[in-house]
Design an enzyme around this catalytic site. Structure first.
Site, mmCIF file in Angstrom:
data_model
loop_
_atom_site.group_PDB
_atom_site.id
_atom_site.type_symbol
_atom_site.label_atom_id
_atom_site.label_comp_id
_atom_site.label_asym_id
_atom_site.label_seq_id
_atom_site.Cartn_x
_atom_site.Cartn_y
_atom_site.Cartn_z
ATOM 1 N N CYS A 1 -1.944 -2.590 7.647
ATOM 2 C CA CYS A 1 -1.917 -3.516 6.505
ATOM 3 C C CYS A 1 -0.652 -4.369 6.424
ATOM 4 C CB CYS A 1 -2.152 -2.730 5.221
ATOM 5 S SG CYS A 1 -3.835 -2.084 5.152
ATOM 6 N N LYS B 1 -6.566 -4.959 -3.140
ATOM 7 C CA LYS B 1 -7.171 -5.659 -1.996
ATOM 8 C C LYS B 1 -8.213 -4.769 -1.322
ATOM 9 C CE LYS B 1 -3.441 -4.441 1.263
ATOM 10 N NZ LYS B 1 -4.220 -3.625 2.187
ATOM 11 N N VAL C 1 3.317 0.442 4.106
ATOM 12 C CA VAL C 1 2.611 1.190 5.147
ATOM 13 C C VAL C 1 1.180 0.669 5.275
ATOM 14 C CG1 VAL C 1 4.016 3.237 4.790
ATOM 15 C CG2 VAL C 1 1.882 3.019 3.501
ATOM 16 N N THR C 2 0.604 0.840 6.461
ATOM 17 C CA THR C 2 1.247 1.247 7.694
ATOM 18 C C THR C 2 1.632 -0.006 8.487
ATOM 19 O OG1 THR C 2 -0.867 1.401 8.903
ATOM 20 C CG2 THR C 2 -0.072 3.404 7.838
ATOM 21 N N ASP D 1 0.799 -1.248 0.000
ATOM 22 C CA ASP D 1 0.000 0.000 0.000
ATOM 23 C C ASP D 1 0.826 1.290 0.000
ATOM 24 O OD1 ASP D 1 -1.886 -1.973 0.234
ATOM 25 O OD2 ASP D 1 -2.701 -1.302 2.143
HETATM 26 C C1 C5J Z 1 -2.988 0.519 5.546
HETATM 27 C C2 C5J Z 1 -4.767 1.666 6.733
HETATM 28 N N1 C5J Z 1 -2.521 0.347 4.343
HETATM 29 N N2 C5J Z 1 -3.973 2.115 7.691
HETATM 30 N N3 C5J Z 1 -4.284 0.975 5.662
HETATM 31 O O1 C5J Z 1 -2.297 0.323 6.524
HETATM 32 O O2 C5J Z 1 -5.966 1.893 6.772
#
Ligand code: C5J
Length: 230
Positions: free
Chosen positions: A163, A130, A158-159, A25
Protein backbone atom coordinates in the site's frame (compact mmCIF):
# COMPACT_ATOMS: atom_id res chain seq x y z
CA UNK A 1 9.67 28.60 3.04
CA UNK A 2 11.49 25.56 1.62
CA UNK A 3 13.27 23.16 3.95
CA UNK A 4 16.07 21.02 2.51
CA UNK A 5 16.25 17.41 3.63
CA UNK A 6 19.30 15.21 3.19
CA UNK A 7 17.69 12.44 1.12
CA UNK A 8 18.41 9.87 -1.58
CA UNK A 9 19.07 10.19 -4.47
CA UNK A 10 19.52 13.93 -3.82
CA UNK A 11 18.28 16.72 -1.57
CA UNK A 12 14.50 16.81 -1.07
CA UNK A 13 12.91 20.25 -1.04
CA UNK A 14 9.99 20.39 1.39
CA UNK A 15 7.76 23.46 1.17
CA UNK A 16 6.49 24.10 4.70
CA UNK A 17 3.21 25.63 3.57
CA UNK A 18 2.15 22.88 1.17
CA UNK A 19 3.41 19.59 2.60
CA UNK A 20 1.38 16.92 4.38
CA UNK A 21 2.33 13.74 6.21
CA UNK A 22 0.40 10.66 5.07
CA UNK A 23 0.56 7.51 7.17
CA UNK A 24 -0.59 4.43 5.30
CA UNK A 25 -2.67 1.69 6.95
CA UNK A 26 -1.11 1.66 10.45
CA UNK A 27 -3.96 -0.68 11.40
CA UNK A 28 -4.24 -3.48 13.91
CA UNK A 29 -5.27 -5.79 11.05
CA UNK A 30 -1.75 -5.49 9.64
CA UNK A 31 0.31 -4.94 12.79
CA UNK A 32 -1.31 -7.12 15.46
CA UNK A 33 -1.67 -10.88 15.79
CA UNK A 34 -5.07 -12.17 14.68
CA UNK A 35 -5.60 -9.77 11.78
CA UNK A 36 -5.36 -9.86 8.01
CA UNK A 37 -1.56 -9.80 7.87
CA UNK A 38 -1.30 -12.76 10.24
CA UNK A 39 -4.08 -14.63 8.39
CA UNK A 40 -1.94 -14.45 5.25
CA UNK A 41 0.80 -16.29 7.13
CA UNK A 42 3.01 -13.30 7.91
CA UNK A 43 5.11 -12.59 10.99
CA UNK A 44 3.44 -9.35 12.05
CA UNK A 45 6.17 -8.51 14.58
CA UNK A 46 8.32 -7.48 11.61
CA UNK A 47 6.18 -4.35 11.20
CA UNK A 48 6.53 -3.16 14.80
CA UNK A 49 9.57 -0.89 14.31
CA UNK A 50 7.47 1.34 12.04
CA UNK A 51 5.11 2.21 14.90
CA UNK A 52 7.59 4.24 16.94
CA UNK A 53 8.98 5.94 13.83
CA UNK A 54 5.49 6.89 12.58
CA UNK A 55 4.61 8.16 16.06
CA UNK A 56 7.72 10.34 15.96
CA UNK A 57 6.78 11.69 12.51
CA UNK A 58 3.32 12.48 13.82
CA UNK A 59 4.84 14.41 16.73
CA UNK A 60 7.08 16.37 14.35
CA UNK A 61 4.29 17.29 11.91
CA UNK A 62 1.89 18.17 14.70
CA UNK A 63 4.51 20.36 16.38
CA UNK A 64 5.11 22.10 13.04
CA UNK A 65 1.33 22.49 12.61
CA UNK A 66 1.49 20.77 9.23
CA UNK A 67 -1.40 18.67 7.88
CA UNK A 68 -1.56 14.98 8.73
CA UNK A 69 -3.57 12.32 6.91
CA UNK A 70 -4.11 8.67 7.80
CA UNK A 71 -5.37 5.89 5.55
CA UNK A 72 -7.12 2.63 6.42
CA UNK A 73 -7.59 -0.29 4.06
CA UNK A 74 -11.20 -1.24 4.78
CA UNK A 75 -14.35 -2.46 3.11
CA UNK A 76 -18.05 -1.93 3.64
CA UNK A 77 -19.77 -4.55 5.82
CA UNK A 78 -21.69 -5.84 2.78
CA UNK A 79 -18.38 -6.16 0.87
CA UNK A 80 -19.89 -4.31 -2.08
CA UNK A 81 -16.58 -2.46 -2.53
CA UNK A 82 -14.44 -5.61 -2.34
CA UNK A 83 -13.74 -7.26 -5.67
CA UNK A 84 -14.34 -11.02 -5.64
CA UNK A 85 -10.77 -11.44 -6.87
CA UNK A 86 -9.44 -9.68 -3.75
CA UNK A 87 -11.53 -11.74 -1.37
CA UNK A 88 -10.94 -15.13 -2.97
CA UNK A 89 -7.25 -14.84 -3.88
CA UNK A 90 -4.90 -17.33 -2.20
CA UNK A 91 -5.61 -19.51 0.78
CA UNK A 92 -5.58 -17.30 3.89
CA UNK A 93 -6.68 -18.56 7.31
CA UNK A 94 -9.26 -15.75 7.31
CA UNK A 95 -10.67 -13.90 4.31
CA UNK A 96 -11.74 -10.27 4.16
CA UNK A 97 -15.08 -10.02 5.95
CA UNK A 98 -14.61 -13.22 7.98
CA UNK A 99 -14.99 -13.12 11.76
CA UNK A 100 -11.63 -13.11 13.51
CA UNK A 101 -10.22 -12.35 16.96
CA UNK A 102 -10.38 -8.59 16.20
CA UNK A 103 -13.82 -8.65 14.57
CA UNK A 104 -14.52 -8.95 10.86
CA UNK A 105 -11.27 -8.74 8.89
CA UNK A 106 -10.64 -5.39 7.14
CA UNK A 107 -14.23 -4.20 7.65
CA UNK A 108 -14.83 -0.53 8.50
CA UNK A 109 -15.67 0.00 12.16
CA UNK A 110 -14.35 -3.36 13.37
CA UNK A 111 -11.63 -3.36 16.08
CA UNK A 112 -9.00 -4.77 13.71
CA UNK A 113 -9.55 -1.99 11.19
CA UNK A 114 -8.56 0.65 13.75
CA UNK A 115 -5.26 2.46 13.65
CA UNK A 116 -2.88 1.35 16.42
CA UNK A 117 -3.03 3.52 19.54
CA UNK A 118 0.46 5.03 19.18
CA UNK A 119 -0.42 6.38 15.71
CA UNK A 120 -4.09 7.19 16.35
CA UNK A 121 -5.47 10.18 14.43
CA UNK A 122 -5.80 13.37 16.44
CA UNK A 123 -8.87 15.57 16.28
CA UNK A 124 -9.04 17.28 12.89
CA UNK A 125 -6.67 14.91 11.09
CA UNK A 126 -8.13 13.49 7.90
CA UNK A 127 -8.72 9.72 7.76
CA UNK A 128 -9.10 8.24 4.27
CA UNK A 129 -10.84 4.87 4.08
CA UNK A 130 -9.70 3.07 0.95
CA UNK A 131 -10.91 -0.16 -0.63
CA UNK A 132 -7.74 -0.67 -2.65
CA UNK A 133 -4.01 -0.79 -2.06
CA UNK A 134 -3.57 2.72 -3.45
CA UNK A 135 -5.11 5.59 -1.48
CA UNK A 136 -6.26 7.49 -4.58
CA UNK A 137 -8.43 4.67 -5.94
CA UNK A 138 -12.13 5.22 -5.10
CA UNK A 139 -11.43 7.85 -2.41
CA UNK A 140 -11.59 11.64 -2.13
CA UNK A 141 -7.86 11.95 -1.41
CA UNK A 142 -7.11 13.88 -4.62
CA UNK A 143 -9.95 16.32 -3.94
CA UNK A 144 -8.78 16.84 -0.35
CA UNK A 145 -5.16 17.49 -1.37
CA UNK A 146 -6.20 19.90 -4.12
CA UNK A 147 -8.54 21.78 -1.78
CA UNK A 148 -5.71 22.19 0.75
CA UNK A 149 -3.13 23.10 -1.91
CA UNK A 150 -0.85 20.24 -0.92
CA UNK A 151 1.98 19.66 -3.43
CA UNK A 152 4.31 17.49 -1.39
CA UNK A 153 3.73 14.29 0.58
CA UNK A 154 5.87 12.69 3.27
CA UNK A 155 5.08 8.98 3.65
CA UNK A 156 5.21 6.41 6.41
CA UNK A 157 3.20 3.26 6.97
CA UNK A 158 2.78 -0.38 6.05
CA UNK A 159 3.46 -2.36 4.07
CA UNK A 160 6.29 -0.84 2.09
CA UNK A 161 5.91 -2.70 -1.20
CA UNK A 162 2.12 -2.94 -1.19
CA UNK A 163 0.00 0.00 0.00
CA UNK A 164 2.83 2.45 0.62
CA UNK A 165 4.49 1.94 -2.73
CA UNK A 166 1.17 1.81 -4.63
CA UNK A 167 0.03 5.10 -3.10
CA UNK A 168 3.38 6.73 -3.66
CA UNK A 169 3.29 5.76 -7.33
CA UNK A 170 -0.26 7.03 -7.68
CA UNK A 171 0.79 10.32 -6.06
CA UNK A 172 3.89 10.61 -8.23
CA UNK A 173 1.80 10.14 -11.38
CA UNK A 174 -0.47 12.95 -10.19
CA UNK A 175 2.47 15.33 -9.84
CA UNK A 176 3.11 15.22 -6.08
CA UNK A 177 6.67 15.33 -4.77
CA UNK A 178 6.97 12.27 -2.53
CA UNK A 179 9.39 11.39 0.27
CA UNK A 180 9.33 8.04 2.08
CA UNK A 181 10.82 8.01 5.57
CA UNK A 182 12.92 4.87 5.78
CA UNK A 183 12.37 3.84 9.42
CA UNK A 184 8.67 4.70 9.26
CA UNK A 185 7.82 1.91 6.85
CA UNK A 186 8.12 -1.85 7.14
CA UNK A 187 7.34 -4.99 5.21
CA UNK A 188 6.73 -8.58 6.28
CA UNK A 189 9.64 -9.24 3.90
CA UNK A 190 12.76 -7.18 4.75
CA UNK A 191 14.19 -7.75 1.28
CA UNK A 192 11.02 -6.29 -0.29
CA UNK A 193 11.40 -3.16 1.84
CA UNK A 194 14.98 -2.67 0.70
CA UNK A 195 14.07 -3.35 -2.94
CA UNK A 196 11.20 -0.85 -2.76
CA UNK A 197 13.39 1.89 -1.29
CA UNK A 198 15.91 1.26 -4.07
CA UNK A 199 13.20 1.27 -6.79
CA UNK A 200 11.66 4.51 -5.57
CA UNK A 201 14.87 6.52 -5.64
CA UNK A 202 16.44 4.88 -8.71
CA UNK A 203 16.83 6.69 -12.04
CA UNK A 204 16.98 10.17 -10.47
CA UNK A 205 14.01 9.73 -8.07
CA UNK A 206 11.72 8.15 -10.65
CA UNK A 207 9.02 7.64 -8.01
CA UNK A 208 10.37 9.87 -5.25
CA UNK A 209 12.93 10.22 -2.50
CA UNK A 210 13.79 8.37 0.69
CA UNK A 211 15.34 9.86 3.82
CA UNK A 212 16.15 8.77 7.34
CA UNK A 213 13.93 9.86 10.21
CA UNK A 214 16.85 11.74 11.73
CA UNK A 215 17.35 13.72 8.51
CA UNK A 216 13.67 14.75 8.51
CA UNK A 217 13.85 15.58 12.20
CA UNK A 218 17.00 17.66 11.76
CA UNK A 219 15.54 19.67 8.89
CA UNK A 220 12.27 20.37 10.69
CA UNK A 221 13.86 21.08 14.10
CA UNK A 222 13.70 24.82 13.63
CA UNK A 223 10.05 24.78 12.63
CA UNK A 224 9.18 22.50 15.57
CA UNK A 225 10.75 24.80 18.12
CA UNK A 226 9.38 28.00 16.58
CA UNK A 227 5.84 26.53 16.43
CA UNK A 228 5.93 25.39 20.06
CA UNK A 229 7.65 28.50 21.46
CA UNK A 230 5.33 30.86 23.27
C1 C5J B 1 -1.17 -2.92 2.90
C2 C5J B 1 -1.63 -5.22 2.27
N1 C5J B 1 -1.63 -1.97 3.66
N2 C5J B 1 -0.37 -5.61 2.39
N3 C5J B 1 -2.03 -3.96 2.59
O1 C5J B 1 -0.02 -2.92 2.52
O2 C5J B 1 -2.48 -6.00 1.88
Amino acid sequence: MIVRIDAEPFVFRLPLGSTALILIDMQKDFLDPGGFGAALGNDVSRLQPAVAACARLLAIFRACKMPVLHTREVHRPDLSDCPVSKRTRGNPALRIGDDGPMGRVLIAGEPGAAIVADCAPAYGERVIDKPGKGAFYNTDLATYLAAHQITTLVFGGVTTEVCVQTTMREANDRGYECLLVEEATESYFPEFKQATLAMIRAQGAIVGWTASLSAVEKSLEHCMSSSTAG
